[in-house]
Design an enzyme around this catalytic site. Structure first.
Site, mmCIF file in Angstrom:
data_model
loop_
_atom_site.group_PDB
_atom_site.id
_atom_site.type_symbol
_atom_site.label_atom_id
_atom_site.label_comp_id
_atom_site.label_asym_id
_atom_site.label_seq_id
_atom_site.Cartn_x
_atom_site.Cartn_y
_atom_site.Cartn_z
ATOM 1 N N GLU A 124 59.626 43.424 28.409
ATOM 2 C CA GLU A 124 59.968 44.856 28.496
ATOM 3 C C GLU A 124 60.864 45.162 29.700
ATOM 4 O O GLU A 124 61.040 44.333 30.600
ATOM 5 C CB GLU A 124 58.692 45.678 28.567
ATOM 6 C CG GLU A 124 57.856 45.358 29.789
ATOM 7 C CD GLU A 124 57.228 46.586 30.411
ATOM 8 O OE1 GLU A 124 57.926 47.606 30.612
ATOM 9 O OE2 GLU A 124 56.024 46.504 30.710
ATOM 10 N N LYS B 64 46.723 49.002 33.237
ATOM 11 C CA LYS B 64 46.961 49.146 34.679
ATOM 12 C C LYS B 64 45.765 49.814 35.358
ATOM 13 O O LYS B 64 45.160 50.719 34.816
ATOM 14 C CB LYS B 64 48.263 49.915 34.914
ATOM 15 C CG LYS B 64 49.466 48.974 34.721
ATOM 16 C CD LYS B 64 50.773 49.609 35.091
ATOM 17 C CE LYS B 64 51.172 50.625 34.069
ATOM 18 N NZ LYS B 64 51.559 50.042 32.787
HETATM 19 N N1 PSU Z 1 53.389 46.522 33.479
HETATM 20 C C1 PSU Z 1 53.626 46.460 34.804
HETATM 21 N N2 PSU Z 1 54.310 47.505 35.383
HETATM 22 C C2 PSU Z 1 54.765 48.577 34.625
HETATM 23 C C3 PSU Z 1 54.512 48.630 33.224
HETATM 24 C C4 PSU Z 1 53.812 47.562 32.705
HETATM 25 O O1 PSU Z 1 53.227 45.499 35.491
HETATM 26 O O2 PSU Z 1 55.380 49.484 35.181
HETATM 27 C C5 PSU Z 1 55.006 49.829 32.388
HETATM 28 C C6 PSU Z 1 54.984 49.496 30.902
HETATM 29 O O3 PSU Z 1 56.292 49.695 30.412
HETATM 30 C C7 PSU Z 1 54.034 50.489 30.285
HETATM 31 C C8 PSU Z 1 54.194 51.658 31.184
HETATM 32 O O4 PSU Z 1 54.364 50.777 28.952
HETATM 33 O O5 PSU Z 1 54.225 51.021 32.478
HETATM 34 C C9 PSU Z 1 53.089 52.688 30.972
HETATM 35 O O6 PSU Z 1 53.559 53.921 31.370
HETATM 36 P P1 PSU Z 1 52.777 55.273 30.962
HETATM 37 O O7 PSU Z 1 51.437 55.162 31.640
HETATM 38 O O8 PSU Z 1 53.640 56.399 31.526
HETATM 39 O O9 PSU Z 1 52.699 55.316 29.455
#
Ligand code: PSU
Ligand code: MN
Length: 300
Positions: free
Chosen positions: A23, A155
């Site tokens: 990604e 996360k």
């Molecule tokens: N994994 C990481 N760091 C990130 C992400 C994933 O180690 O920043 C990103 C991914 O793209 C995931 C996003 O889809 O964070 C989630 O964001 P949100 O909580 O706004 O949906």
């Protein structure tokens, strides 16, 4: 749907060689420069060393791009006008010809439609703490995309028990890579059970193949703990995170800004140790994904 697939990735897909999607939100919004560019290049190199072809995904000029060149990676890593897009933004990105970084949701969406079945990331989005109406679009996307996603759980800034429940309710199979508990991103354990422990790439490939045989449309989530030497103690992390969450609240940060804000704050407050853990787990997940991709093709 038009997808611009690089020559190398296109050949690999046609010839049924192993391919791993990566990604780009983590490059544009998840890590600081220059570590973001270094990590993107390193993850691609690790996928190659492990016998697969990397396919980093992003959107340029409204075009879905699969397999990026160095210049495109550099732009993602440095250009402040790259938009972070989830599913809801796809029509806007295309119509307005925007340059965008793809989240887990949109990377999975594009990868699947390009014919790629394995995707590596750091941590998926999920149900946010304190405001459970904020549920990442990553979750419903995983519920309706039959690919294998290799990650270190959700996360840590999220409500992990609520996220775990969501995955269960919506039929997403959660596997533990050589572990019995779902990892907690920077920490190796969360107290939350996985559906099944797997100790080899072959086991993952067999489960994903069975999912396809059953015509189930949900992802298989392979959760891989951060390498031990980079793990951050859970309690220490919670203290740092509490301060970061308070600061986010005071500054009225919400929506798609919240995750990048919290990741950056934690890195600052931990003297860069969360950043080190994030980079280590991204690289490790890329390796595991490549191993799974390599034996998935033998299974079919
Ligand atoms: N994994 C990481 N760091 C990130 C992400 C994933 O180690 O920043 C990103 C991914 O793209 C995931 C996003 O889809 O964070 C989630 O964001 P949100 O909580 O706004 O949906
Ligand atoms: Mn959200």
């Amino acid at each position: 749907m038009k997808i611009r697939v690089s020559e190398e990735v296109s050949v690999a897909i046609d010839q049924h060689q192993p391919v791993v999607a990566l990604e780009s939100t983590v490059i544009a919004h998840g890590l600081p420069y220059p570590q973001n560019l270094e990590t993107a290049l390193k993850c691609e190199a690790i996928v190659r060393e492990s016998g697969a072809i990397p396919a980093t995904i992003a959107v340029f000029g409204g075009e879905f791009c699969v397999g990026l060149d160095r210049e495109q990676l550099q732009r993602l890593a440095t250009d402040k006008n790259i938009r972070k897009i989830s599913r809801r933004d796809l029509p806007i990105a295309v119509a307005n010809k925007l340059d965008c970084a793809t989240t887990v949701a949109t990377t999975a969406f594009i990868a699947y439609r390009a014919g790629i079945r394995i995707f590596a990331t750091g941590g998926i989005g999920g149900v946010h703490r304190g405001f459970s109406a904020d549920v990442s679009a990553d979750l419903p996307e995983l519920a309706q995309t039959p690919i294998t996603v290799v990650c270190s759980g959700a996360k840590i800034v999220l409500d992990l028990p609520a996220t775990r429940e969501w995955l269960e309710t919506h039929g997403i199979t959660v596997l533990g890579w050589q572990c019995d508990e779902m990892p907690a991103f920077y920490s190796r354990s969360s107290g939350l059970a996985v559906d099944e422990r797997v100790d080899s790439a072959e086991e993952v490939a067999a489960i994903a193949a069975a999912r396809d045989g059953l015509d189930l449309k949900s992802s298989v989530l392979v959760t891989v703990p951060v390498p031990g030497e980079f793990e951050i103690d859970h309690e220490e992390l919670e203290t740092i995170l509490a301060e970061a969450l308070k600061l986010a609240d005071e500054n009225g940060i919400h929506g798609k800004e919240i995750t990048p804000f919290l990741l950056a704050q934690m890195s600052e407050k931990s003297g860069g140790r969360t950043l080190g853990a994030n980079i280590a787990l991204l690289q490790n997940n890329a390796r595991v994904a490549a191993e799974i991709a390599a034996c998935s093709l033998i299974e079919h």
